[in-house]
Write a protein that holds these residues in place. Sequence first.
Motif, PDB file in Angstrom:
ATOM      1  N   ASP A 197       0.860  -1.177   0.000  1.00  0.00           N
ATOM      2  CA  ASP A 197       0.000   0.000   0.000  1.00  0.00           C
ATOM      3  C   ASP A 197       0.897   1.228   0.000  1.00  0.00           C
ATOM      4  OD1 ASP A 197      -1.529   2.246   1.584  1.00  0.00           O
ATOM      5  OD2 ASP A 197      -3.053   0.845   0.874  1.00  0.00           O
ATOM      6  N   PRO A 203      -2.406   7.038  -8.340  1.00  0.00           N
ATOM      7  CA  PRO A 203      -3.867   7.037  -8.461  1.00  0.00           C
ATOM      8  C   PRO A 203      -4.434   8.460  -8.438  1.00  0.00           C
ATOM      9  CG  PRO A 203      -3.209   6.340  -6.268  1.00  0.00           C
ATOM     10  CD  PRO A 203      -1.950   6.477  -7.079  1.00  0.00           C
ATOM     11  N   LEU A 204      -5.585   8.606  -9.087  1.00  0.00           N
ATOM     12  CA  LEU A 204      -6.285   9.874  -9.062  1.00  0.00           C
ATOM     13  C   LEU A 204      -6.580  10.213  -7.605  1.00  0.00           C
ATOM     14  CD1 LEU A 204      -7.614  12.084 -10.757  1.00  0.00           C
ATOM     15  CD2 LEU A 204      -9.704  10.699 -10.728  1.00  0.00           C
ATOM     16  N   GLN A 205      -6.096  11.339  -7.163  1.00  0.00           N
ATOM     17  CA  GLN A 205      -6.168  11.676  -5.744  1.00  0.00           C
ATOM     18  C   GLN A 205      -6.268  13.193  -5.623  1.00  0.00           C
ATOM     19  OE1 GLN A 205      -6.756  11.906  -2.390  1.00  0.00           O
ATOM     20  NE2 GLN A 205      -6.042   9.798  -2.469  1.00  0.00           N
ATOM     21  N   TYR A 206      -7.326  13.681  -4.999  1.00  0.00           N
ATOM     22  CA  TYR A 206      -7.491  15.127  -4.847  1.00  0.00           C
ATOM     23  C   TYR A 206      -7.128  15.627  -3.457  1.00  0.00           C
ATOM     24  CZ  TYR A 206      -9.258  15.182  -9.522  1.00  0.00           C
ATOM     25  OH  TYR A 206      -9.345  15.065 -10.883  1.00  0.00           O
ATOM     26  N   ASP A 207      -6.563  14.745  -2.638  1.00  0.00           N
ATOM     27  CA  ASP A 207      -5.888  15.169  -1.416  1.00  0.00           C
ATOM     28  C   ASP A 207      -4.430  15.294  -1.854  1.00  0.00           C
ATOM     29  OD1 ASP A 207      -4.305  15.246   0.878  1.00  0.00           O
ATOM     30  OD2 ASP A 207      -5.688  13.999   2.024  1.00  0.00           O
ATOM     31  N   LEU A 245      -1.564  13.952   0.200  1.00  0.00           N
ATOM     32  CA  LEU A 245      -1.554  12.495   0.148  1.00  0.00           C
ATOM     33  C   LEU A 245      -0.943  12.011  -1.168  1.00  0.00           C
ATOM     34  CD1 LEU A 245      -2.344   9.950   1.698  1.00  0.00           C
ATOM     35  CD2 LEU A 245      -4.611  10.095   0.649  1.00  0.00           C
ATOM     36  N   TYR A 246      -1.288  12.661  -2.268  1.00  0.00           N
ATOM     37  CA  TYR A 246      -0.712  12.331  -3.575  1.00  0.00           C
ATOM     38  C   TYR A 246       0.817  12.416  -3.523  1.00  0.00           C
ATOM     39  CZ  TYR A 246       0.240  12.639  -8.613  1.00  0.00           C
ATOM     40  OH  TYR A 246       0.730  12.427  -9.877  1.00  0.00           O
ATOM     41  N   TYR A 276       2.251   9.558  -1.496  1.00  0.00           N
ATOM     42  CA  TYR A 276       2.288   8.336  -2.311  1.00  0.00           C
ATOM     43  C   TYR A 276       3.544   8.324  -3.182  1.00  0.00           C
ATOM     44  CZ  TYR A 276      -2.765   7.331  -1.541  1.00  0.00           C
ATOM     45  OH  TYR A 276      -3.992   7.021  -1.025  1.00  0.00           O
TER      46      TYR A 276
END
Length: 192
Positions: free
Chosen positions: A54, A76-80, A83-84, A87
Amino acid sequence: MSNELTLIYGATGTQGHPVAQQLLNADKPIRILARDAEKEKQQKQAGGEVAMGDFLDRESLFAAHQGVDRFFLPLPLQYDFELYKTYGRNAIDAAKSAGVKLLVFNTSSHAIANTHVNVYQARNATIDYLHASGVPSIILRTTFYMDNFISPWMKPDIVQKGVVAYPLPTNFKMSWVSAEGAAKFAVAALNR
């Protein structure tokens, strides 16, 4: 690339799946990062080695990268946006720790510089982090995926309202690519 092991993130998604398929079809050894047991089972049946992991579990990422020569990373598509970036940093750190010979990063769409659009700022921050890491890399700055037109988050607005909405600067000219087409570029990059 010969028989070097390639780790693929997102192998069950729009971007990673065609990359995994093309490498498997060319008899290249792959390892797939999976988060859940059902996807792990599907990938084993497809012929790839599977590592459970993960983006937020650094230890699992570091373990997944052991023995890997090449690495395909679509985020991954991430709008935070924090967090992006986390990752991306975690994946890049794992690749660096394992001594990966080549990281192919797909920005998953444009990475427009000097804009106040957060999604582009997050992508550019990840690119900057990758460059600073010293990990040998190729960055694919893909355009928009035409496969998105049939996605559950776009198709209803297109069909019912006649609207195609993307977070873009005004008057931005768009070009499109298929996931299969982008995968061909990714595989070519991984073969460098």
